[in-house]
Design a protein around this motif. Sequence first.
Motif, short mmCIF file in Angstrom:
data_model
loop_
_atom_site.label_atom_id
_atom_site.label_comp_id
_atom_site.label_asym_id
_atom_site.label_seq_id
_atom_site.Cartn_x
_atom_site.Cartn_y
_atom_site.Cartn_z
N ALA A 145 0.85 -1.19 0.00
CA ALA A 145 0.00 0.00 0.00
C ALA A 145 0.89 1.24 0.00
N ASN A 146 0.29 2.41 -0.28
CA ASN A 146 1.07 3.64 -0.35
C ASN A 146 1.84 3.92 0.93
N ALA A 147 1.19 3.72 2.08
CA ALA A 147 1.85 3.98 3.35
C ALA A 147 3.05 3.06 3.55
N GLU A 148 2.93 1.80 3.13
CA GLU A 148 4.03 0.85 3.25
C GLU A 148 5.18 1.22 2.32
N ILE A 149 4.84 1.67 1.10
CA ILE A 149 5.87 2.10 0.16
C ILE A 149 6.61 3.32 0.72
N ALA A 150 5.84 4.24 1.28
CA ALA A 150 6.44 5.46 1.85
C ALA A 150 7.44 5.11 2.95
N ALA A 151 7.05 4.18 3.83
CA ALA A 151 7.94 3.80 4.93
C ALA A 151 9.19 3.10 4.41
N GLU A 152 9.03 2.23 3.43
CA GLU A 152 10.16 1.45 2.92
C GLU A 152 11.13 2.31 2.13
N LEU A 153 10.61 3.28 1.38
CA LEU A 153 11.46 4.09 0.50
C LEU A 153 11.77 5.47 1.07
N TYR A 154 11.36 5.70 2.33
CA TYR A 154 11.67 6.95 3.03
C TYR A 154 11.16 8.18 2.26
N MET A 155 9.87 8.17 1.97
CA MET A 155 9.23 9.32 1.33
C MET A 155 7.84 9.48 1.92
N SER A 156 7.20 10.60 1.63
CA SER A 156 5.86 10.82 2.15
C SER A 156 4.84 10.05 1.32
N VAL A 157 3.66 9.83 1.90
CA VAL A 157 2.59 9.16 1.17
C VAL A 157 2.19 10.00 -0.05
N ALA A 158 2.17 11.32 0.11
CA ALA A 158 1.83 12.19 -1.01
C ALA A 158 2.82 12.03 -2.16
N THR A 159 4.10 11.88 -1.82
CA THR A 159 5.11 11.68 -2.87
C THR A 159 4.92 10.33 -3.56
N VAL A 160 4.58 9.31 -2.79
CA VAL A 160 4.29 8.00 -3.39
C VAL A 160 3.14 8.12 -4.39
N LYS A 161 2.07 8.80 -3.98
CA LYS A 161 0.92 8.97 -4.87
C LYS A 161 1.32 9.70 -6.15
N THR A 162 2.20 10.70 -6.01
CA THR A 162 2.67 11.43 -7.19
C THR A 162 3.45 10.51 -8.12
N HIS A 163 4.33 9.70 -7.54
CA HIS A 163 5.10 8.76 -8.37
C HIS A 163 4.18 7.76 -9.07
N VAL A 164 3.18 7.24 -8.35
CA VAL A 164 2.25 6.29 -8.97
C VAL A 164 1.51 6.95 -10.13
N SER A 165 1.07 8.18 -9.94
CA SER A 165 0.37 8.91 -11.01
C SER A 165 1.28 9.09 -12.22
N ARG A 166 2.55 9.41 -11.98
CA ARG A 166 3.49 9.59 -13.09
C ARG A 166 3.76 8.29 -13.81
N ILE A 167 3.85 7.20 -13.06
CA ILE A 167 4.05 5.88 -13.67
C ILE A 167 2.87 5.54 -14.58
N LEU A 168 1.67 5.75 -14.08
CA LEU A 168 0.48 5.45 -14.88
C LEU A 168 0.48 6.27 -16.16
N ALA A 169 0.85 7.57 -16.05
CA ALA A 169 0.84 8.44 -17.23
C ALA A 169 1.94 8.05 -18.22
N LYS A 170 3.16 7.82 -17.71
CA LYS A 170 4.27 7.48 -18.60
C LYS A 170 4.04 6.18 -19.35
N LEU A 171 3.49 5.19 -18.65
CA LEU A 171 3.33 3.86 -19.24
C LEU A 171 1.95 3.66 -19.87
N GLU A 172 1.11 4.70 -19.79
CA GLU A 172 -0.25 4.65 -20.36
C GLU A 172 -1.03 3.46 -19.80
#
Length: 224
Positions: A174-201
Amino acid sequence: MTAIRVLLVDDDPLVRAGLSFMLGGAGDIEIVGEAADGGEVDALVGRTRPDVVLMDIRMPSVDGLAATEALRRREEAPQVVVLTTFHADDQVLRALRAGAAGFVLKDTPPAEIVAAVRRVAAGDPVLSPAVTRQLMAHAAGDPGDTRRARARDRIAALNDREREVAVAVGRGLANAEIAAELYMSVATVKTHVSRILAKLELNNRVQIALLAHDAGLLEGTDSP
């Protein structure tokens, strides 16, 4: 609160009646239409504008896979949840690759089906980490040289941080688990997920997970 608009698609009238009864009893869900075959779906979606389509896979004329593929090509496409009697099979996987947000078994308890509709309407996939791992295992150990090469070409569009997030999504975190593992905020995780979806269509996190699997990125990783 605006009701979640749901379209039911199943060739069995008893299944449709049961779903209509259980979902119609939820105060925040409205059944806006029913279809007995995938060939009726596109026109019904145009008329009723559902938020979520509960889609049977096996239907006699146009199956749920073809109907899902057609729906996901629409602008402002509704979310699709596959209805199935199987935990994992090739048709379920193909529907998820086509853009379905998840699946529920037909014998799932009513409260869980209602919860699944709410989750999908909110933008969350209906796949637990355990089910995701089961699907990955069913997808076969080696997706084939051609599929793997295509997947790796697409993944190459991601930067290192996005790639790390994609692998974590593929592991079912989940986003919170990703944030904890990769040392980033949940908001930043959501931003990365959105960018991945857009880049990879891609349409949703389920497709990120499947692509990460196809590219071989999940081999040797630990799942929760």
